[in-house]
Design a protein around this motif. Structure first.
Motif, PDB file in Angstrom:
ATOM      1  N   ASN A 117       0.868  -1.186   0.000  1.00 31.53           N
ATOM      2  CA  ASN A 117       0.000   0.000   0.000  1.00 31.53           C
ATOM      3  C   ASN A 117       0.902   1.232   0.000  1.00 31.53           C
ATOM      4  O   ASN A 117       1.636   1.479   0.956  1.00 31.53           O
ATOM      5  N   LEU A 118       0.842   2.018  -1.083  1.00 27.91           N
ATOM      6  CA  LEU A 118       1.737   3.169  -1.231  1.00 27.91           C
ATOM      7  C   LEU A 118       1.141   4.474  -0.707  1.00 27.91           C
ATOM      8  O   LEU A 118       1.826   5.503  -0.714  1.00 27.91           O
ATOM      9  N   GLN A 119      -0.099   4.434  -0.235  1.00 26.73           N
ATOM     10  CA  GLN A 119      -0.749   5.681   0.185  1.00 26.73           C
ATOM     11  C   GLN A 119       0.011   6.404   1.300  1.00 26.73           C
ATOM     12  O   GLN A 119       0.152   7.643   1.241  1.00 26.73           O
ATOM     13  N   PRO A 120       0.535   5.706   2.310  1.00 31.52           N
ATOM     14  CA  PRO A 120       1.312   6.426   3.330  1.00 31.52           C
ATOM     15  C   PRO A 120       2.512   7.167   2.747  1.00 31.52           C
ATOM     16  O   PRO A 120       2.848   8.274   3.202  1.00 31.52           O
ATOM     17  N   TYR A 121       3.157   6.591   1.745  1.00 25.49           N
ATOM     18  CA  TYR A 121       4.284   7.262   1.093  1.00 25.49           C
ATOM     19  C   TYR A 121       3.803   8.474   0.294  1.00 25.49           C
ATOM     20  O   TYR A 121       4.448   9.527   0.305  1.00 25.49           O
ATOM     21  N   PHE A 122       2.684   8.320  -0.412  1.00 26.57           N
ATOM     22  CA  PHE A 122       2.112   9.446  -1.148  1.00 26.57           C
ATOM     23  C   PHE A 122       1.816  10.600  -0.187  1.00 26.57           C
ATOM     24  O   PHE A 122       2.141  11.757  -0.467  1.00 26.57           O
ATOM     25  N   LYS A 140      -6.735   3.246  -7.300  1.00 22.16           N
ATOM     26  CA  LYS A 140      -7.103   3.003  -5.901  1.00 22.16           C
ATOM     27  C   LYS A 140      -8.046   1.802  -5.893  1.00 22.16           C
ATOM     28  O   LYS A 140      -9.270   1.939  -5.862  1.00 22.16           O
ATOM     29  N   PHE A 141      -7.468   0.628  -5.922  1.00 21.24           N
ATOM     30  CA  PHE A 141      -8.247  -0.582  -6.107  1.00 21.24           C
ATOM     31  C   PHE A 141      -9.262  -0.817  -4.995  1.00 21.24           C
ATOM     32  O   PHE A 141     -10.302  -1.424  -5.214  1.00 21.24           O
ATOM     33  N   ASP A 142      -8.949  -0.343  -3.792  1.00 19.21           N
ATOM     34  CA  ASP A 142      -9.887  -0.498  -2.680  1.00 19.21           C
ATOM     35  C   ASP A 142     -10.724   0.755  -2.472  1.00 19.21           C
ATOM     36  O   ASP A 142     -11.468   0.871  -1.494  1.00 19.21           O
ATOM     37  N   GLY A 143     -10.608   1.711  -3.386  1.00 17.93           N
ATOM     38  CA  GLY A 143     -11.378   2.944  -3.299  1.00 17.93           C
ATOM     39  C   GLY A 143     -10.727   4.034  -2.484  1.00 17.93           C
ATOM     40  O   GLY A 143     -11.194   5.174  -2.497  1.00 17.93           O
ATOM     41  N   GLU A 144      -9.648   3.721  -1.772  1.00 15.60           N
ATOM     42  CA  GLU A 144      -9.038   4.701  -0.871  1.00 15.60           C
ATOM     43  C   GLU A 144      -7.525   4.847  -1.033  1.00 15.60           C
ATOM     44  O   GLU A 144      -6.993   5.945  -0.870  1.00 15.60           O
ATOM     45  N   ASN A 145      -6.835   3.773  -1.328  1.00 15.52           N
ATOM     46  CA  ASN A 145      -5.374   3.775  -1.270  1.00 15.52           C
ATOM     47  C   ASN A 145      -4.741   3.493  -2.624  1.00 15.52           C
ATOM     48  O   ASN A 145      -5.243   2.682  -3.408  1.00 15.52           O
ATOM     49  N   GLU A 329      14.048   2.375   0.422  1.00 17.91           N
ATOM     50  CA  GLU A 329      14.885   2.589  -0.758  1.00 17.91           C
ATOM     51  C   GLU A 329      14.070   2.425  -2.047  1.00 17.91           C
ATOM     52  O   GLU A 329      14.268   3.158  -3.013  1.00 17.91           O
ATOM     53  N   ALA A 330      13.149   1.459  -2.044  1.00 13.31           N
ATOM     54  CA  ALA A 330      12.284   1.281  -3.216  1.00 13.31           C
ATOM     55  C   ALA A 330      11.425   2.523  -3.435  1.00 13.31           C
ATOM     56  O   ALA A 330      11.239   2.976  -4.572  1.00 13.31           O
ATOM     57  N   TRP A 331      10.920   3.102  -2.335  1.00 14.23           N
ATOM     58  CA  TRP A 331      10.135   4.326  -2.472  1.00 14.23           C
ATOM     59  C   TRP A 331      11.003   5.481  -2.965  1.00 14.23           C
ATOM     60  O   TRP A 331      10.533   6.324  -3.734  1.00 14.23           O
TER      61      TRP A 331
END
Length: 433
Positions: A117-122, A140-145, A329-331
């Motif tokens: 889930n990349l939303q925290p990084y965004f 946002k496959f789950d509608g939020e993240n 590092e990936a982020w």
């Protein structure tokens, strides 16, 4: 005195060494400096797009690695199908790939919980006012993240042979053109003699897949699904879809201004040969078409249906594996690709940047055809994602959608019957256990 002084000096050296070791230990715990990890290696897999685009990808990795001495991204380029087999094997291993490039078949791995889930990084690292968030919503496959980090857009363009238009004495296509204008021009651009056609006005078969012919239906207010995320049913048999497909089929079999697939293939008819005066293709075709020297050509936005227009778009971007051992590092690489590297993408012109400030600096390159800037970037106002995210959609497309389109475009079959049959078949599959 001499002995006491030596002992004191030894104690001082020991203290200094201890202090240095403590500082190094502090750095290794993330408080500053490089770290005891040393250089982190990130495994990244993506598919090959041919020599020119692969060279740009290789250069991108090289520039990132040079500017981030603590990280090395190792990219593996593979053929498209082999790419996803390799990723699947890697994700199932004890040492999964850290990053891979996104395409719809990977949605199955999201459903298995294999995407980070990349939303925290965004939220923490990106200024979202610099992006068109509405165009990210489908990811946002789950509608939020956010589970995909977009790097570029791709879209469809309307290509035309300027030389053929000049010969026929027709004004060039522009952003005000409708599909009726296309048909009218195609009639004038079709050249036949002695029952043999040497130039067709339009390539209707180039719109023979759902995510391209849907442009004509969307522009009428039509659709085939209520939501791109795991639709429970499709609605193919609608007036809008029927009108769109009937219009295209008529260009082949009734108006005879577009070749059927067999004629097109048998005679090597494509835009580059000058035998097709207009067609709809991906903006990724630009790299090939810019090598044309036999005639002048141009591009325009996808035509309107009446007053409406909708343009399919697609997103290229990165997935971080849920079990990567190096998420930060990936982020760092992902963030760089979405921000710092976007101006390079803008200059290269191969892909459309997702970063608004970078995209706004784009100027038409020297080789750009007439209409380039409008056709390539105005779609942002009316873009519609050309994907459906469902575990069974690929099977549905292969088993039922493709045969339906073949029936209409290759066999010249009844449009409404083909739509009704495919709708029934696809819904039975989607609703099966």
């Amino acid at each position: 005195m001499k002995t006491r002084k030596a002992v004191w000096l030894l104690a001082l050296v020991a203290a200094l060494l201890a202090s240095t070791m403590a500082a190094c230990s502090k750095d290794s715990n993330g408080s500053g400096g490089a770290s005891s990890k040393g250089k982190v290696t990130l495994e990244f897999i993506r598919w090959s797009n041919g020599p020119a685009l692969d060279a740009e990808e290789t250069d991108k990795i090289k520039r990132f690695n040079e500017s981030h001495p603590n990280i090395e991204v190792k990219m593996t380029l593979l053929p498209w199908d082999e790419t996803f087999r390799k990723i699947e094997l890697s994700l199932a291993s004890s040492k999964p790939v850290d990053l891979f490039y996104w395409d719809v078949p990977a949605y199955a791995w999201y459903k298995k919980g294999l995407f980070k889930n990349l939303q925290p990084y965004f939220d923490k690292s990106l200024n979202m006012s610099e992006f068109d968030e509405k165009l990210f919503e489908p990811l946002k496959f789950d509608g939020e993240n956010m589970y995909i980090a977009p790097e570029n857009y791709q879209t469809l363009l309307f290509y035309y042979n300027k030389s053929a238009f000049d010969t026929a004495g027709i004004d060039y296509p522009n952003g005000d053109w409708t599909w009726d204008d296309v048909l009218d021009a195609a009639r004038k651009l079709t050249v036949s003699e002695g029952g043999k056609t040497s130039q067709y006005g339009f390539d209707a078969a180039s719109l023979g897949v759902w995510w391209s012919w849907m442009a004509l239906s969307w522009a009428q207010g039509g659709n085939i699904i209520a939501d791109v995320h795991e639709p429970e049913a499709v609605t193919l048999d609608t007036p809008e879809n029927a009108a769109a497909l009937q219009f295209l089929q008529d260009m082949i079999y009734k108006e005879k201004v577009a070749p059927d697939v067999a004629t097109k293939d048998a005679n090597g008819m494509n835009f580059q040969t000058g035998k097709l005066a207009m067609y709809v293709g991906g903006d990724w075709d630009l790299g090939t078409l810019k090598e044309i020297t036999d005639f002048e050509w141009g591009v325009a936005p996808i035509p309107k249906w009446g007053d409406g227009r909708a343009t399919p778009y697609f997103v290229g971007g990165y997935v971080m594996a849920e079990n990567t051992k190096h998420p930060d590092e990936a982020w760092e690489f992902i963030k760089w690709a979405m921000t710092d590297n976007q101006e390079t993408i803008a200059k290269q012109q191969s892909w459309i940047p997702v970063h608004n400030p970078s995209r706004e600096k784009i100027e038409a390159p020297e080789w750009a055809p007439e209409g380039y800037l409008e056709a390539r970037f105005e779609w942002l106002k009316d873009g519609r994602i050309g994907d459906i995210y469902h575990l069974k959609w690929r099977e549905a497309n292969d088993k039922y959608m493709t045969p339906m389109q073949d029936e209409i475009f290759i066999n010249g079959g009844d449009v409404k019957q083909a739509l009704a049959k495919a709708e029934k078949e696809i819904n039975a599959l989607l609703q099966s256990e």
